[in-house]
Design a protein around this motif. Structure first.
Motif, PDB file in Angstrom:
ATOM      1  N   THR A   1       0.835  -1.207   0.000  1.00 23.60           N
ATOM      2  CA  THR A   1       0.000   0.000   0.000  1.00 23.60           C
ATOM      3  C   THR A   1       0.864   1.249   0.000  1.00 23.60           C
ATOM      4  OG1 THR A   1      -0.244   0.092   2.405  1.00 23.60           O
ATOM      5  CG2 THR A   1      -1.918  -1.145   1.180  1.00 23.60           C
ATOM      6  N   VAL A   2       2.012   1.189   0.658  1.00 23.24           N
ATOM      7  CA  VAL A   2       2.940   2.330   0.674  1.00 23.24           C
ATOM      8  C   VAL A   2       3.516   2.543  -0.728  1.00 23.24           C
ATOM      9  CG1 VAL A   2       5.099   3.222   1.648  1.00 23.24           C
ATOM     10  CG2 VAL A   2       3.464   1.995   3.123  1.00 23.24           C
ATOM     11  N   ILE A   3       3.884   1.456  -1.398  1.00 24.20           N
ATOM     12  CA  ILE A   3       4.386   1.547  -2.772  1.00 24.20           C
ATOM     13  C   ILE A   3       3.305   2.133  -3.680  1.00 24.20           C
ATOM     14  CG2 ILE A   3       5.076   0.165  -4.782  1.00 24.20           C
ATOM     15  CD1 ILE A   3       6.460  -1.750  -2.714  1.00 24.20           C
ATOM     16  N   ALA A   4       2.080   1.615  -3.553  1.00 23.15           N
ATOM     17  CA  ALA A   4       0.972   2.102  -4.392  1.00 23.15           C
ATOM     18  C   ALA A   4       0.707   3.582  -4.142  1.00 23.15           C
ATOM     19  CB  ALA A   4      -0.286   1.284  -4.111  1.00 23.15           C
ATOM     20  N   ARG A   5       0.735   3.992  -2.893  1.00 17.56           N
ATOM     21  CA  ARG A   5       0.533   5.402  -2.557  1.00 17.56           C
ATOM     22  C   ARG A   5       1.591   6.254  -3.258  1.00 17.56           C
ATOM     23  NH1 ARG A   5      -0.550   5.054   2.967  1.00 17.56           N
ATOM     24  NH2 ARG A   5       1.664   5.049   3.459  1.00 17.56           N
ATOM     25  N   GLY A   6       2.831   5.767  -3.288  1.00 22.08           N
ATOM     26  CA  GLY A   6       3.914   6.463  -3.978  1.00 22.08           C
ATOM     27  C   GLY A   6       3.710   6.548  -5.486  1.00 22.08           C
TER      28      GLY A   6
END
Length: 171
Positions: free
Chosen positions: A116-121
Motif C-alpha cells: 500500500t505504501v508503494i501504491a501510494r507512492g
C-alpha cells in the motif's frame, strides 16, 4: 523454524535469494499440486530469470512491477503491483503469495501493508483486490489492511478496496 535477523521487506527481485527462491517455490508448487518444470529453466539461468522480473513491465495488459519479500538470503514470497486494474475486471491492483515454508507468520499481512505504501507512492489512492470467497487466509489479510467489501467481479471473486492513505507507512 528459521529466525529472521532482519525484518522482511518488499524489494525488486534479486539473485541474492537464489537457493531459497527455488526451494521455496518448489515446496509451494508441490504442495498446491502445480507444475514445477518452470523452476528448471529458472535454475539454469537465474540471473536472466531475475532480470526478466525487474522494473515496470506490461503484464495482464497493464503496467506492473514484481517485488519479492525477502530477509537477507531468505525468500518469503512474491507480490505484483499493477499500476491499474486489468480492464476485464478479473483482477485487482495487487497479487501476492507467501511460499509454504513461511505461512502463518504474518508475512502476507506485512507484504500487503508495504504494497500500500508503494501504491501510494505511485499515486494510487484506492487499491482493488480480488479474492476467492473460500480463501479465508487471504481475505483476513486484506481485511487486516483495511479492505472494504464491494461485491463480486464477473468470475464471482470478492472485490475489496483499500484506501492507501489509511494504512500506516511503518511496520
Amino acid at each position: 523454524m528459521i529466525a529472521l535477523t532482519t525484518p522482511p521487506r518488499l524489494a525488486p527481485p534479486t539473485t541474492r535469494v537464489r537457493v531459497s527462491y527455488l526451494t521455496g517455490e518448489q515446496a509451494d508448487s508441490v504442495h498446491r499440486g502445480r507444475d514445477t518444470d518452470w523452476l528448471a529453466d529458472a535454475a539454469r539461468d537465474f540471473d536472466g530469470f531475475v532480470a526478466d522480473r525487474v522494473g515496470v513491465r506490461e503484464r495482464w495488459g497493464v503496467p506492473s512491477e514484481v517485488f519479492w519479500f525477502t530477509s537477507d538470503e531468505h525468500y518469503i514470497g512474491s507480490l505484483v503491483v499493477r499500476h491499474e486494474p486489468p480492464e476485464d475486471d478479473l483482477g485487482g491492483h495487487i497479487g501476492y503469495h507467501v511460499v509454504r515454508p513461511w505461512h502463518r507468520r504474518g508475512h502476507a499481512t506485512e507484504m500487503l501493508r508495504q504494497a500500500t505504501v508503494i501504491a501510494r507512492g505511485l499515486g494510487i489512492d484506492r487499491l482493488l483486490l480480488t479474492v476467492e470467497e473460500d480463501n479465508g487466509p487471504s481475505l483476513r489479510v486484506i481485511e487486516k489492511n483495511g479492505g472494504v467489501h464491494d461485491g463480486r467481479n464477473p468470475d464471482g471473486q470478492l472485490r475489496l478496496w483499500i484506501d492507501t492513505a489509511s494504512v500506516p507507512s511503518g511496520g
